[in-house]
Design a protein around this motif. Sequence first.
Motif, short mmCIF file in Angstrom:
data_model
loop_
_atom_site.label_atom_id
_atom_site.label_comp_id
_atom_site.label_asym_id
_atom_site.label_seq_id
_atom_site.Cartn_x
_atom_site.Cartn_y
_atom_site.Cartn_z
N THR A 88 3.24 -1.62 25.65
CA THR A 88 1.97 -1.08 26.15
C THR A 88 0.84 -1.89 25.50
OG1 THR A 88 1.59 0.46 24.33
CG2 THR A 88 2.98 1.25 26.14
N SER A 89 -0.38 -1.59 25.90
CA SER A 89 -1.50 -2.33 25.30
C SER A 89 -1.74 -1.93 23.83
CB SER A 89 -2.77 -2.11 26.12
OG SER A 89 -2.94 -0.74 26.34
N PHE A 90 -1.05 -0.88 23.37
CA PHE A 90 -1.18 -0.46 21.97
C PHE A 90 -0.02 -0.95 21.11
CE2 PHE A 90 -3.34 2.89 24.44
CZ PHE A 90 -4.62 2.76 23.91
N ALA A 91 0.71 -1.94 21.62
CA ALA A 91 1.95 -2.36 20.95
C ALA A 91 1.75 -2.74 19.49
CB ALA A 91 2.57 -3.53 21.70
N ARG A 92 0.56 -3.26 19.14
CA ARG A 92 0.33 -3.67 17.75
C ARG A 92 0.42 -2.49 16.78
NH1 ARG A 92 -1.76 -8.83 17.25
NH2 ARG A 92 -2.65 -8.42 15.22
N LEU A 93 0.16 -1.29 17.29
CA LEU A 93 0.23 -0.10 16.42
C LEU A 93 1.63 0.09 15.85
CD1 LEU A 93 -1.90 2.55 18.36
CD2 LEU A 93 -2.47 1.45 16.19
N ALA A 94 2.64 -0.45 16.54
CA ALA A 94 4.03 -0.28 16.06
C ALA A 94 4.26 -0.98 14.73
CB ALA A 94 5.00 -0.82 17.11
N MET A 95 3.33 -1.87 14.33
CA MET A 95 3.47 -2.58 13.05
C MET A 95 2.74 -1.86 11.91
SD MET A 95 3.00 -6.58 14.12
CE MET A 95 1.39 -6.41 14.87
N VAL A 96 1.85 -0.93 12.28
CA VAL A 96 1.01 -0.28 11.26
C VAL A 96 1.80 0.82 10.54
CG1 VAL A 96 -1.14 0.98 10.87
CG2 VAL A 96 -1.01 -0.75 12.66
N ASP A 97 1.80 0.76 9.22
CA ASP A 97 2.55 1.76 8.44
C ASP A 97 1.95 3.16 8.61
OD1 ASP A 97 4.70 1.88 6.24
OD2 ASP A 97 3.07 3.14 5.48
N PRO A 98 2.81 4.19 8.61
CA PRO A 98 2.32 5.58 8.76
C PRO A 98 1.22 5.95 7.77
CG PRO A 98 4.72 5.51 8.81
CD PRO A 98 4.25 4.12 8.53
N LEU A 99 1.30 5.41 6.56
CA LEU A 99 0.31 5.75 5.53
C LEU A 99 -1.11 5.45 6.00
CD1 LEU A 99 -0.06 6.37 2.27
CD2 LEU A 99 -0.55 3.93 2.25
N LEU A 101 0.82 -1.22 0.00
CA LEU A 101 0.00 0.00 0.00
C LEU A 101 0.86 1.27 0.00
CD1 LEU A 101 -2.87 -1.00 2.46
CD2 LEU A 101 -2.95 -0.87 -0.03
N GLY A 102 1.90 1.27 0.82
CA GLY A 102 2.75 2.47 0.94
C GLY A 102 3.28 2.92 -0.42
N VAL A 103 3.85 1.98 -1.14
CA VAL A 103 4.44 2.33 -2.44
C VAL A 103 3.36 2.36 -3.53
CG1 VAL A 103 6.15 1.67 -4.17
CG2 VAL A 103 6.65 1.37 -1.76
N GLY A 104 2.42 1.40 -3.45
CA GLY A 104 1.39 1.31 -4.49
C GLY A 104 0.51 2.53 -4.56
N ILE A 105 0.15 3.10 -3.42
CA ILE A 105 -0.70 4.31 -3.41
C ILE A 105 0.17 5.56 -3.46
CG2 ILE A 105 -2.36 5.64 -2.02
CD1 ILE A 105 -3.50 2.98 -1.06
N GLY A 106 1.33 5.47 -2.79
CA GLY A 106 2.23 6.63 -2.73
C GLY A 106 2.67 7.13 -4.11
N VAL A 107 2.68 6.23 -5.08
CA VAL A 107 3.15 6.61 -6.41
C VAL A 107 2.27 7.70 -7.04
CG1 VAL A 107 1.83 4.88 -7.72
CG2 VAL A 107 4.06 5.60 -8.55
N LEU A 108 1.02 7.79 -6.57
CA LEU A 108 0.09 8.78 -7.16
C LEU A 108 0.49 10.22 -6.83
CD1 LEU A 108 -3.34 7.03 -6.50
CD2 LEU A 108 -2.25 7.41 -8.71
N ALA A 109 1.25 10.42 -5.77
CA ALA A 109 1.61 11.80 -5.37
C ALA A 109 3.12 12.00 -5.38
CB ALA A 109 1.02 12.11 -4.00
N GLN A 110 3.80 11.34 -6.31
CA GLN A 110 5.25 11.51 -6.41
C GLN A 110 5.60 12.77 -7.20
OE1 GLN A 110 8.14 9.56 -5.26
NE2 GLN A 110 6.43 9.43 -3.86
N PRO A 111 6.28 13.73 -6.57
CA PRO A 111 6.53 15.02 -7.24
C PRO A 111 7.27 14.87 -8.56
CG PRO A 111 7.25 15.08 -4.95
CD PRO A 111 6.85 13.68 -5.22
#
Lengths: 59, 541
Positions: free
Chosen positions: B492-503, B258-268
């Motif tokens: 922490t109890s939110f540790a799974r969030l560390a795997m989620v990509d910023p996008l 997703l990061g690269v696949g969608i990110g390509v749409l807004a590449q300067p």
Amino acid sequence: MLGIPDASIWSAYVLSIACAILCVVYGLLNWKRGMENDEQQIIEERVWESQEREIEESL
Amino acid sequence: MLITILVTLVYLFIVAYLGYVGFRQTKSSKDYLVAGRQVHPLVMALSYGGTFISTSAIVGFGGAAGTLGMGLLWLTVLNIFFGIFIAFVVFGKRTRKMGHNLDAHTFPELLGLRFNSKFLQGFAGVIIFLFMPIYTAAVIKGGTDFIESYFQIPYDVALFFFVIIVALYVWMGGLKGVMYTDAFQASIMFIGMVVLLIFTYVQLGGIVSAHQQLTDMFGDENVRQQTGKLIAGGFQGWTSMPVAGSPIWWNLVTTIVLGVGIGVLAQPQLVVRFMTVKSNMELNRAVLSGGIFILAMTGIAFVVGALTNVFFYKSAGKIAFVAAGANDSIIPVYIKTFIPPWFGTVFLLTLLAAAMSTISSQFHTMGTAAGRDIYEKALGQKGNSLFITRSGVLVGVLLSAVLALLAKRLDVSMAIIATGTALFFGLCASSFLPAYLGALYCKNMPKAAALWGMICGFITGAFWIFFIHEKESSSLQLVKALTGKTSLVKDTSFARLAMVDPLLIALPVSVVVTLLVWITYVMLKKSDMDVNHIERCFKGV
């Protein structure tokens, strides 16, 4: 299928080829569409290109 | 070795010559617009491909496929569908026309002029100037890793030579984006990758046989031992997707696909390419060859990357990652070990071509971001913009080289090239995509909505990169220096969030903020855009 047991992998294999075919079909169907001969548009383009060349010169 | 160096020099000479001829043609032509219209569409389309695909895709993501498997083919699907079809048909045509209407020459300038905001242009320019070197470093590392493995020389020395070659290319006029040079390089890339695929499949007895061997390998006890860590992370073999919700699944699906696949749409650097074409006809035709080209580049890199495991295991009893020693070394070591030496030289040229055609557009984008977007337009300065632009390129070159040098010191298991590329692509999508789409399609979208969407998308994305997403935050070290942890949510109890990509977090934030501001303006019956200006933007669109 194709020696790949997981449907979500072989479907990506097939879909990637299908997407490329979609692009080929779209390109062929629209091969001659979109040509702009309008005088005003060509003038606008010329202005844009001259400015673009100035930028490239600066690089 | 001598033959390789000679062939490389001949290649560089041809690139320089084509650049010179192309430049002279445009200079001497009285009407370069007409001259441009006579260029064969294939030449035009190939030049796109050269900018799209870099060593990052071939070495970095090919290596990631060697470790994670053929699930990366979903990125090929997205690359072709979004990166070519949607980008050209939905975004390209309007970008081209609006860019010409507004006399915009950079991506930040297009957004800035469309929303009548110098701040917006400057802000976008700063994001690009600060973060694009990470992507450029990933491209440089891809070429350097290959030179290091192929010539058996230290990474630092390989980096030095690679940067020298790139700098020479830039100095010889590589930034001028001459179409014939780009098309020549894309042709080499295409031939190199197709030969690589044919060789790999033939050696393994055909398509189905090759895939079957890769599938069967995972049943081997020895392979299961070597992939123990990966299996613990959710890995289920190179021809299966990882366990849904596992760390490897999150990395593969959210960061890489997703990061690269969608990110390509807004590449300067890609958006600008839409503005340089002569008419929509070229865009239509480029869809055809672009689709085939991306399939031949990323599709082949990912399939071959995964299949390298069969070669390594048959010859040394090791999986690709273990045999090559690092994720980013898989493709270079495969070429060095299993491919005939003559092809090694061809592949070296393939990678040089892939790197230079992309890097030249990156330096172009960084230079104009510094000189035109930030200095000239946002700060309203005049006089030294030439100096600032060239300094911007120089700083970009140096910063990218230093980052590529530092990247070697990172954890070799983390697919450094792919991660660096995905970071920039994701950040671009989070910051620019809602504003870019709104700029092209929504006449009544307020300036404030675009601006706040961009600011919130960027801040959320950057915060997630530096403090939450462990794959990046642990390497960037800032969160460790402040808290002693590799991610704020670790343990922490939110540790799974560390795997989620910023996008996945920042893009929705950007979209929601954009819509909220927009709705507020509608409810208050406010408008911050001039009707005549909007008409000018959308004239003929």
